[in-house]
Structure formats: structure tokens, C-alpha cells
Design a protein around this motif. Structure first.
Motif, PDB file in Angstrom:
ATOM      1  N   PRO A   1       0.827  -1.213   0.000  1.00 28.49           N
ATOM      2  CA  PRO A   1       0.000   0.000   0.000  1.00 28.49           C
ATOM      3  C   PRO A   1       0.867   1.272   0.000  1.00 28.49           C
ATOM      4  O   PRO A   1       1.884   1.326   0.679  1.00 28.49           O
ATOM      5  CB  PRO A   1      -0.794  -0.106   1.305  1.00 28.49           C
ATOM      6  N   ILE A   2       0.425   2.236  -0.776  1.00 24.10           N
ATOM      7  CA  ILE A   2       1.120   3.532  -0.807  1.00 24.10           C
ATOM      8  C   ILE A   2       0.266   4.555  -0.060  1.00 24.10           C
ATOM      9  O   ILE A   2      -0.887   4.812  -0.419  1.00 24.10           O
ATOM     10  CB  ILE A   2       1.386   3.990  -2.250  1.00 24.10           C
ATOM     11  N   ILE A   3       0.865   5.100   0.993  1.00 27.54           N
ATOM     12  CA  ILE A   3       0.155   6.085   1.824  1.00 27.54           C
ATOM     13  C   ILE A   3       0.822   7.446   1.622  1.00 27.54           C
ATOM     14  O   ILE A   3       2.026   7.597   1.852  1.00 27.54           O
ATOM     15  CB  ILE A   3       0.238   5.717   3.322  1.00 27.54           C
ATOM     16  N   LEU A   4       0.024   8.403   1.195  1.00 26.15           N
ATOM     17  CA  LEU A   4       0.577   9.751   1.005  1.00 26.15           C
ATOM     18  C   LEU A   4       0.816  10.409   2.356  1.00 26.15           C
ATOM     19  O   LEU A   4       0.070  10.182   3.322  1.00 26.15           O
ATOM     20  CB  LEU A   4      -0.378  10.600   0.159  1.00 26.15           C
ATOM     21  N   PHE A   5       1.865  11.210   2.396  1.00 24.30           N
ATOM     22  CA  PHE A   5       2.259  11.912   3.614  1.00 24.30           C
ATOM     23  C   PHE A   5       2.445  13.375   3.193  1.00 24.30           C
ATOM     24  O   PHE A   5       3.549  13.847   2.988  1.00 24.30           O
ATOM     25  CB  PHE A   5       3.574  11.275   4.098  1.00 24.30           C
ATOM     26  N   PRO A   6       1.304  14.070   2.986  1.00 27.71           N
ATOM     27  CA  PRO A   6       1.365  15.370   2.318  1.00 27.71           C
ATOM     28  C   PRO A   6       1.943  16.482   3.192  1.00 27.71           C
ATOM     29  O   PRO A   6       1.592  16.622   4.355  1.00 27.71           O
ATOM     30  CB  PRO A   6      -0.099  15.663   1.967  1.00 27.71           C
TER      31      PRO A   6
END
Ligand code: 1GP
Length: 246
Positions: A68-73
Motif C-alpha cells: 500500500p502507498i500512503i501519502l504523507f502530504p
């Protein structure tokens, strides 16, 4: 949410997760993704400064791994429809309401349109984060390391707000990581998932952070500086996780 559920399952079964933070502007992002794919439980993508190639970066990682790719904006431009989830974060100890609530609010519609899974998280910048990029950009009121109660109180507040995660951040490239006392008190008082990151360079340090109560360990710089350490980092985190579960 699928991604959060998966992370919670791993935390329950293995005691802790290892999250690797990839900088979307990194030129050899494919090489890094290749190197972490067998050890990370999920891949975080983001940064505080200069997001230009986010879509491309996420697509490149997707080609290499199903993790899974989780954005960390770092701001409202830190969103990509190609990712799976996003840490929906409030920099609660910023002096500027923009970073605490306006930026996430401005990003909310985009998250909905992109069909990203939001994972509610308090983002807490602890000493020495002021000396790192996030401290400058996020205009933080730095939480001192010798006042673990302050960090823990923020985590409790996060829990009361309904957030399920709190990130104790010392800042990318920090000289030293968040101390064990801050981690254990934050975990004890709030009971929510505690993420610890910033300045973690050695497996034995990750190991003690997990034993102190961290549910997730993040490393960023290490992936570029010492790619060989990723496997050892993973082993140390899982070893501590198993011991914690006993
Ligand atoms: C930054 O905590 C992360 O948000 C990672 O920090 O690059 O020091 O591992 P490092």
C-alpha cells in the motif's frame, strides 16, 4: 478502510509495522522501492518541500510493488490519485492554523474525488524538529523532549478528536530521535497507534522505540544513505514487536 485495517492487523499479529518514507523527488526512486519492497509494510510518499513529480513517483513505485502507498502530504499539493491512502493529518502544534486545519480542509475534496482512503492522524513535531524542514515550513511550537506529558496530552487530545494515529516526529534527518519516555507516555495515555520517525538510523534504536510503545517506525533518509540497513531495520522492528506481544 482497507489500508488502515491491514496495518492494524499487522500491528496485532506482529506488534509493529515498518513504514518507509520515499521522497517523490528522489531520482532513483525505483531503486529505493526495489530495495524496500520485501521489508516495508507500507510505503509512505511525501515531503515538506518541492513536490513536483508526485504522480510519476507513485506510478513508478506501483509498478515495482503491491505494497500500500500512503501519502504523507506536506501541503495541499501532496495528493495523487494513484496512491491508496493518505495520512489525513493535522500539525496540531503548529503556531499557524493553516497547518493545523486549513491545509487538510482544503485538501479534503481532492481526497474524496481521488477516492483516497483517509487515515486520521495527529502530526506532532517534537524537539529537535525545529531544526529540520518541517519545523521551518510548519511553523511549529516545538514540544520539548524533557516534557513528555505535553506530547502525551496532544495524543490524548487526538484520541478525543477521533484520530486513530499520532505521529511523533523529530524531523527528517534529525540529530536524535524522539525519546522513549515520550513514546511510552503517549501510548499509555492515548492508546491510539503511535508512529515514531525522524533521525532513526540504527536497528537497535528502532528496536527500543518499539519496546517503548511505538506501533510504527518510519525511516526516510536511511533508504538513501544506507540501503543495506533496511533489512536489519525490519528484523529489529519485528523482533521488538514479538517481544512486546509476549
Ligand atoms: C520524516 O520521520 C520521517 O518525516 C523520516 O525521518 O528521514 O530522519 O528517517 P528520517
Amino acid at each position: 478502510g482497507k489500508v488502515e485495517k491491514k496495518l492494524n492487523e499487522i500491528i496485532e499479529e506482529e506488534g509493529a509495522v515498518y513504514l518507509t518514507l520515499l521522497d517523490p523527488e528522489e531520482e532513483n526512486i525505483e531503486e529505493i522501492a526495489e530495495n524496500v519492497k520485501d521489508y516495508a509494510d507500507a510505503i509512505m510518499v511525501g515531503g515538506s518541500i518541492g513536490i513536483v513529480n508526485l504522480d510519476e513517483a507513485v506510478k513508478k513505485i506501483k509498478k515495482i510493488t503491491k505494497l500500500p502507498i500512503i501519502l504523507f502530504p506536506g501541503n495541499v499539493d501532496g495528493l495523487s490519485k494513484y496512491a491508496d491512502a493518505v495520512f489525513y493529518m493535522s500539525l496540531m502544534n503548529s503556531a499557524n492554523t493553516y497547518w493545523a486545519i486549513t491545509a487538510p480542509t482544503l485538501g479534503a475534496i481532492t481526497i474524496l474525488k481521488y477516492n483516497l482512503e483517509p487515515i486520521p492522524m495527529a502530526y506532532l513535531c517534537i524537539e529537535p524538529a525545529k531544526k529540520t524542514a518541517v519545523g521551518y515550513v510548519g511553523e511549529i511550537r516545538e514540544i520539548p523532549q524533557n516534557k513528555p506529558k505535553i506530547a502525551a496530552m496532544y495524543c490524548l487530545s487526538a484520541k478525543f478528536f477521533g484520530m486513530r494515529w499520532a505521529y511523533l516526529e523529530a524531523g527528517s534527518g534529525a540529530e536524535y530521535p524522539v525519546n522513549n519516555e515520550t513514546i511510552s507516555l503517549s501510548k499509555k495515555l492515548s492508546g491510539i497507534n503511535i508512529i515514531v520517525g525522524g533521525g532513526i538510523r540504527k536497528p537497535e534504536i528502532a528496536y527500543e522505540k518499539v519496546l517503548a510503545g511505538a506501533d510504527a517506525i518510519v525511516t526516510g533518509n536511511l533508504l538513501e544513505e544506507n540501503p543495506n540497513a533496511v533489512e536489519m531495520m525490519y528484523d529489529a522492528i519485528k523482533k521488538a514487536g514479538r517481544e512486546k506481544l509476549k
